[in-house]
Design an enzyme around this catalytic site. Structure first.
Site, mmCIF file in Angstrom:
data_model
loop_
_atom_site.group_PDB
_atom_site.id
_atom_site.type_symbol
_atom_site.label_atom_id
_atom_site.label_comp_id
_atom_site.label_asym_id
_atom_site.label_seq_id
_atom_site.Cartn_x
_atom_site.Cartn_y
_atom_site.Cartn_z
ATOM 1 N N ASP A 1 0.828 -1.204 0.000
ATOM 2 C CA ASP A 1 0.000 0.000 0.000
ATOM 3 C C ASP A 1 0.868 1.262 0.000
ATOM 4 O OD1 ASP A 1 -2.295 1.489 0.034
ATOM 5 O OD2 ASP A 1 -2.767 1.136 2.144
ATOM 6 N N HIS B 1 2.725 3.212 -8.906
ATOM 7 C CA HIS B 1 2.547 1.778 -9.185
ATOM 8 C C HIS B 1 3.761 1.219 -9.933
ATOM 9 C CE1 HIS B 1 -1.387 2.124 -7.580
ATOM 10 N NE2 HIS B 1 -1.930 2.743 -8.610
ATOM 11 N N LEU C 1 10.544 -20.672 -4.302
ATOM 12 C CA LEU C 1 9.474 -19.790 -3.806
ATOM 13 C C LEU C 1 8.223 -19.848 -4.691
ATOM 14 C CD1 LEU C 1 8.809 -17.246 -1.885
ATOM 15 C CD2 LEU C 1 9.426 -15.896 -3.895
HETATM 16 C C1 FPP Z 1 -2.178 0.194 -3.225
HETATM 17 O O1 FPP Z 1 -1.620 1.480 -3.187
HETATM 18 C C2 FPP Z 1 -1.553 -0.521 -4.322
HETATM 19 C C3 FPP Z 1 -2.205 -1.138 -5.342
HETATM 20 C C4 FPP Z 1 -3.671 -1.158 -5.456
HETATM 21 C C5 FPP Z 1 -1.466 -1.773 -6.430
HETATM 22 C C6 FPP Z 1 -0.317 -2.562 -5.975
HETATM 23 C C7 FPP Z 1 0.511 -2.943 -7.103
HETATM 24 C C8 FPP Z 1 1.846 -2.913 -7.100
HETATM 25 C C9 FPP Z 1 2.654 -2.537 -5.949
HETATM 26 C C10 FPP Z 1 2.609 -3.360 -8.262
HETATM 27 C C11 FPP Z 1 2.286 -4.775 -8.523
HETATM 28 C C12 FPP Z 1 3.228 -5.374 -9.397
HETATM 29 C C13 FPP Z 1 2.990 -6.462 -10.120
HETATM 30 C C14 FPP Z 1 4.112 -7.135 -10.708
HETATM 31 C C15 FPP Z 1 1.631 -6.992 -10.377
HETATM 32 P P1 FPP Z 1 -2.587 2.720 -3.408
HETATM 33 O O2 FPP Z 1 -2.642 2.984 -4.864
HETATM 34 O O3 FPP Z 1 -3.919 2.446 -2.780
HETATM 35 O O4 FPP Z 1 -1.820 3.828 -2.644
HETATM 36 P P2 FPP Z 1 -2.493 5.003 -1.791
HETATM 37 O O5 FPP Z 1 -3.226 4.340 -0.660
HETATM 38 O O6 FPP Z 1 -1.296 5.779 -1.328
HETATM 39 O O7 FPP Z 1 -3.374 5.780 -2.712
#
Ligand code: FPP
Length: 254
Positions: free
Chosen positions: A34, A51, A145
């Site tokens: 997050d 992201h 893994l």
């Molecule tokens: C939450 O942060 C994050 C997500 C919904 C997406 C997570 C995805 C990644 C970290 C990359 C994944 C990689 C692969 C290879 C699939 P948020 O956007 O809710 O952040 P915020 O709470 O600060 O708005």
């Protein structure tokens, strides 16, 4: 005031366990990644830049987890609720698996990592499924893994699907309603072939589960950190592992 409820604040780094302390490595680590949006905002960048940066961190943590002998790493990449986000962001999030796998799959094969998908396949775009299915196919013989991507995953959706399948099997006489116990329910979940997570990590200071593995996390140890996912490093990961190693797990006993 709430400090004592916060297991892992950024200024309170847990001590590394002493030589003779249990050095047990958690079999299954689950991570709620997050804070990508906030990271981007702090830098005056669009959310998708967060992201993209978060994707680079996935790479580092997968390698570290594999190196220290974690057996399963489940990453919450897209929830059943994330469809509510603006369309361009959803489209970008759906491109991330292929962006990641196009580049990293050869390394995952080499590192003996086995890719799996946890989530409802319906609604996932074809290009996303193609990338993930290719990775699943090319790594299916690997024994290192297990990299379990939670994509279009929601725990309540998973439980609904399980209950519907159980009801169908009771109706068809495959199982009796008296035989339904914890192990039967677990065998209808998407994690049926995986151990429950030993350790849950959530970044960005939020302290909630957000519909993630509600059944499976019943006895897991939780580590919350204020660090935003794009800033999360191998060092933070190891701090969480060390914190886990200092916990006394009692599973409701004494
Ligand atoms: C939450 O942060 C994050 C997500 C919904 C997406 C997570 C995805 C990644 C970290 C990359 C994944 C990689 C692969 C290879 C699939 P948020 O956007 O809710 O952040 P915020 O709470 O600060 O708005």
């Amino acid at each position: 005031m709430f400090e004592k409820f916060t297991s892992w604040k950024k200024d309170k780094v847990p001590n590394v366990p002493k030589e003779n302390e249990s050095m047990s490595i958690p079999h299954h680590v689950a991570i709620i990644m997050d804070g990508n949006g906030r990271w981007a905002k702090q830098k005056g960048l669009p959310r998708v830049a967060g992201h993209r940066e978060g994707m680079k961190v996935v790479n580092k943590i997968v390698k570290k987890a594999n190196d220290i002998g974690v057996k399963v790493l489940t990453l919450y990449a897209f929830s059943t609720e994330n469809w509510k986000r603006p369309k361009p962001e959803v489209e970008f999030l759906m491109k991330l698996p292929e962006l990641y796998l196009d580049k990293e799959l050869p390394k995952l094969v080499e590192q003996n990592v086995k890719v799996q998908l946890m989530g409802r396949r319906e609604n996932l775009p074809e290009h996303t499924l193609r990338a993930v299915d290719t990775a699943i196919e090319q790594t299916k013989q690997n024994t290192g893994l297990i990299l379990n991507f939670a994509l279009n995953y929601g725990s309540r959706a998973e439980i609904i699907d399980a209950v519907q399948s159980i009801a169908k099997d009771v109706e068809a006489g495959v199982i009796s309603h008296e035989s339904i116990d914890e192990s039967v329910i677990a065998s209808y979940l998407m994690t049926k072939e995986l151990p429950d997570p030993d350790l849950l990590i959530r970044t960005s200071g939020e302290m909630r589960l957000s519909n993630f593995m509600l059944w499976q996390l019943a006895y897991s140890e939780f580590c919350f950190t204020d660090v935003l996912w794009p800033d999360f490093s191998e060092k933070h990961f190891m701090e969480a592992i060390h914190m886990y190693q200092q916990r006394a797990r009692r599973y409701g006993g004494v």
